[in-house]
Design an enzyme around this catalytic site. Sequence first.
Site, PDB file in Angstrom:
ATOM      1  N   ASP A 190       0.865  -1.189   0.000  1.00 23.39           N
ATOM      2  CA  ASP A 190       0.000   0.000   0.000  1.00 23.39           C
ATOM      3  C   ASP A 190       0.895   1.230   0.000  1.00 23.39           C
ATOM      4  OD1 ASP A 190      -1.950   2.083   0.809  1.00 23.39           O
ATOM      5  OD2 ASP A 190      -3.250   0.369   1.244  1.00 23.39           O
ATOM      6  N   THR A 245      -4.173   6.963   0.234  1.00 20.03           N
ATOM      7  CA  THR A 245      -5.487   7.152   0.876  1.00 20.03           C
ATOM      8  C   THR A 245      -5.667   6.213   2.069  1.00 20.03           C
ATOM      9  OG1 THR A 245      -6.463   5.668  -0.768  1.00 20.03           O
ATOM     10  CG2 THR A 245      -6.687   8.024  -1.179  1.00 20.03           C
ATOM     11  N   SER A 274     -10.489   5.346  -6.070  1.00 20.61           N
ATOM     12  CA  SER A 274     -11.880   4.870  -6.046  1.00 20.61           C
ATOM     13  C   SER A 274     -12.939   5.962  -5.866  1.00 20.61           C
ATOM     14  CB  SER A 274     -12.040   3.822  -4.948  1.00 20.61           C
ATOM     15  OG  SER A 274     -11.803   4.422  -3.693  1.00 20.61           O
ATOM     16  N   SER A 309     -16.189  -3.225  -9.809  1.00 19.74           N
ATOM     17  CA  SER A 309     -17.244  -2.339  -9.301  1.00 19.74           C
ATOM     18  C   SER A 309     -18.499  -2.387 -10.152  1.00 19.74           C
ATOM     19  CB  SER A 309     -16.709  -0.905  -9.308  1.00 19.74           C
ATOM     20  OG  SER A 309     -17.737   0.012  -9.055  1.00 19.74           O
ATOM     21  N   TYR A 360     -13.593   6.154 -13.382  1.00 15.99           N
ATOM     22  CA  TYR A 360     -13.433   5.102 -12.360  1.00 15.99           C
ATOM     23  C   TYR A 360     -13.978   3.782 -12.885  1.00 15.99           C
ATOM     24  CZ  TYR A 360     -14.495   2.368  -8.182  1.00 15.99           C
ATOM     25  OH  TYR A 360     -14.611   1.359  -7.275  1.00 15.99           O
ATOM     26  N   LYS A 413     -11.998   0.191 -14.073  1.00 17.21           N
ATOM     27  CA  LYS A 413     -12.311  -1.133 -13.499  1.00 17.21           C
ATOM     28  C   LYS A 413     -12.661  -2.118 -14.615  1.00 17.21           C
ATOM     29  CE  LYS A 413     -11.850  -0.410  -9.021  1.00 17.21           C
ATOM     30  NZ  LYS A 413     -10.949  -1.171  -8.168  1.00 17.21           N
ATOM     31  N   ARG A 451     -30.005   2.228  -3.694  1.00 16.93           N
ATOM     32  CA  ARG A 451     -28.730   1.518  -3.825  1.00 16.93           C
ATOM     33  C   ARG A 451     -28.807   0.181  -3.094  1.00 16.93           C
ATOM     34  NH1 ARG A 451     -28.337   4.808  -6.928  1.00 16.93           N
ATOM     35  NH2 ARG A 451     -26.702   6.297  -7.433  1.00 16.93           N
ATOM     36  N   ARG A 486     -27.098  14.841  -7.559  1.00 13.10           N
ATOM     37  CA  ARG A 486     -25.648  14.843  -7.811  1.00 13.10           C
ATOM     38  C   ARG A 486     -25.428  14.360  -9.236  1.00 13.10           C
ATOM     39  NH1 ARG A 486     -21.940  11.218  -3.866  1.00 13.10           N
ATOM     40  NH2 ARG A 486     -22.936   9.533  -5.008  1.00 13.10           N
TER      41      ARG A 486
HETATM   42  N1  UFG Z   1     -25.981  10.462  -1.275  1.00 16.81           N
HETATM   43  C1  UFG Z   1     -26.654  11.507  -0.678  1.00 16.81           C
HETATM   44  N2  UFG Z   1     -25.944  12.346   0.141  1.00 16.81           N
HETATM   45  C2  UFG Z   1     -24.623  12.167   0.399  1.00 16.81           C
HETATM   46  C3  UFG Z   1     -23.937  11.094  -0.230  1.00 16.81           C
HETATM   47  C4  UFG Z   1     -24.654  10.264  -1.064  1.00 16.81           C
HETATM   48  O1  UFG Z   1     -27.855  11.689  -0.875  1.00 16.81           O
HETATM   49  O2  UFG Z   1     -24.034  12.952   1.151  1.00 16.81           O
HETATM   50  C5  UFG Z   1     -26.731   9.528  -2.125  1.00 16.81           C
HETATM   51  C6  UFG Z   1     -26.176   9.415  -3.528  1.00 16.81           C
HETATM   52  O3  UFG Z   1     -26.795  10.366  -4.372  1.00 16.81           O
HETATM   53  C7  UFG Z   1     -26.538   7.985  -3.868  1.00 16.81           C
HETATM   54  C8  UFG Z   1     -26.493   7.240  -2.549  1.00 16.81           C
HETATM   55  O4  UFG Z   1     -26.604   8.246  -1.553  1.00 16.81           O
HETATM   56  O5  UFG Z   1     -27.832   7.926  -4.353  1.00 16.81           O
HETATM   57  C9  UFG Z   1     -25.208   6.481  -2.332  1.00 16.81           C
HETATM   58  O6  UFG Z   1     -24.126   7.344  -2.612  1.00 16.81           O
HETATM   59  P1  UFG Z   1     -22.612   6.967  -2.276  1.00 16.81           P
HETATM   60  O7  UFG Z   1     -21.780   8.141  -2.662  1.00 16.81           O
HETATM   61  O8  UFG Z   1     -22.536   6.461  -0.896  1.00 16.81           O
HETATM   62  O9  UFG Z   1     -22.325   5.741  -3.224  1.00 16.81           O
HETATM   63  P2  UFG Z   1     -22.492   5.652  -4.816  1.00 16.81           P
HETATM   64  O10 UFG Z   1     -23.734   4.873  -5.056  1.00 16.81           O
HETATM   65  O11 UFG Z   1     -22.353   6.922  -5.515  1.00 16.81           O
HETATM   66  O12 UFG Z   1     -21.163   4.896  -5.167  1.00 16.81           O
HETATM   67  C10 UFG Z   1     -21.021   3.531  -5.071  1.00 16.81           C
HETATM   68  C11 UFG Z   1     -19.585   3.191  -4.771  1.00 16.81           C
HETATM   69  C12 UFG Z   1     -18.708   3.566  -5.920  1.00 16.81           C
HETATM   70  C13 UFG Z   1     -19.228   2.972  -7.185  1.00 16.81           C
HETATM   71  C14 UFG Z   1     -20.645   3.351  -7.403  1.00 16.81           C
HETATM   72  C15 UFG Z   1     -21.223   2.679  -8.606  1.00 16.81           C
HETATM   73  O13 UFG Z   1     -19.189   3.865  -3.595  1.00 16.81           O
HETATM   74  O14 UFG Z   1     -17.412   3.099  -5.691  1.00 16.81           O
HETATM   75  O15 UFG Z   1     -21.424   2.968  -6.285  1.00 16.81           O
HETATM   76  O16 UFG Z   1     -22.140   3.516  -9.215  1.00 16.81           O
HETATM   77  F1  UFG Z   1     -18.515   3.405  -8.238  1.00 16.81           F
END
Ligand code: UFG
Length: 317
Positions: free
Chosen positions: A32, A36, A76, A116, A140, A144, A220, A280
């Site tokens: 590593d 991060t 990531s 991923s 990203y 992958k 999710r 977002r």
């Molecule tokens: N979200 C919020 N507020 C926040 C953070 C996230 O509402 O402060 C929402 C996002 O819009 C999303 C959900 O919560 O709908 C989950 O968001 P995350 O950022 O926790 O995770 P992601 O789904 O964006 O990302 C995950 C993995 C990534 C991967 C991705 C695949 O963490 O590594 O899924 O699309 F690439």
Amino acid sequence: MTRILVTGGAGYIGATAVDILMGQGFDISVLDDCSTGHEDDVPKGVKFVKGSLLNREAISESLEGCSAVIHFAGKSLVGESVAKPELYWQVNVVGSRNLLDVMRENKVKKIVFSSSAATYGEPESVPISENAPTRPTNAYGATKLAIDAMITDEARAHGLAAASLRYFNVAGALQSQRGWLTERHDPETHLIPNILRSTPANPVKIFGVDWPTVDGTCIRDYVHVIDLIDAHISALRVIKESSHEIINLGSGTGYSVREVLTAASAALRHQVPFIESARRLGDPAVLIADIRKAQKILGWTPQRDINVMVADAAASR
Ligand code: UFG
């Protein structure tokens, strides 16, 4: 005794893997660069090489005596990958190329790779199976997917035994003998850690309340990090020479952002402060894994639901 190289073993998921593997009697080496990850998350007694996948000598040193690799190391963050794609192609793809080359030189013939759900991009339908189209919407996911392709070729040409495990949303934490191993990202972009640090003065933002879902928020598929690592250990056991299995890892169940907030409020015993905010950029509305292949090939079924994930994540703070 089997020695395993864990790349990215100082990161959230990698350090959890190290702990669980050691508990099962494996000898562990970690590579590593701590760009991060956190060196203090790597237990004593582990051979630790502080170095990058861009340094073949460091890879070679870390591989000594190993018969398999679990490859977590890499960049990531989706947003960062859009802003700095060159960094992601260099570290993730060139780094993984180096790893495969040095593994071949050292006759290490087994790899389990952390791929991923981002390889699929915006799904046509859910749940998403491994046969779904792969159309990543950010660098990203593209990197992958490229690494998955390299591993397929390496297995076909050089006899590698391989699995790419496509994670959906990893959450939760592990209580090790040394304390909690948990997400420690900076900046933190993930939903559950952001919920847990939410305060009335700085409430968590819900990114979009007008999505075409039951309650207007994104859905999710969350999987507990301990279940996720159990799947890696199963994969190490079942992979076969000259074969590359691509397998989704999720729970097979979707939760909306509001449902996660509700679960977290129950775990914390107070209503988590939040504000409704704009969508977002780049978020798909719904991501849910079809996990039948993981169940069939790995004999794996996740054991810990969203309530356990948020409770463990909360306890780890
Ligand atoms: N979200 C919020 N507020 C926040 C953070 C996230 O509402 O402060 C929402 C996002 O819009 C999303 C959900 O919560 O709908 C989950 O968001 P995350 O950022 O926790 O995770 P992601 O789904 O964006 O990302 C995950 C993995 C990534 C991967 C991705 C695949 O963490 O590594 O899924 O699309 F690439």
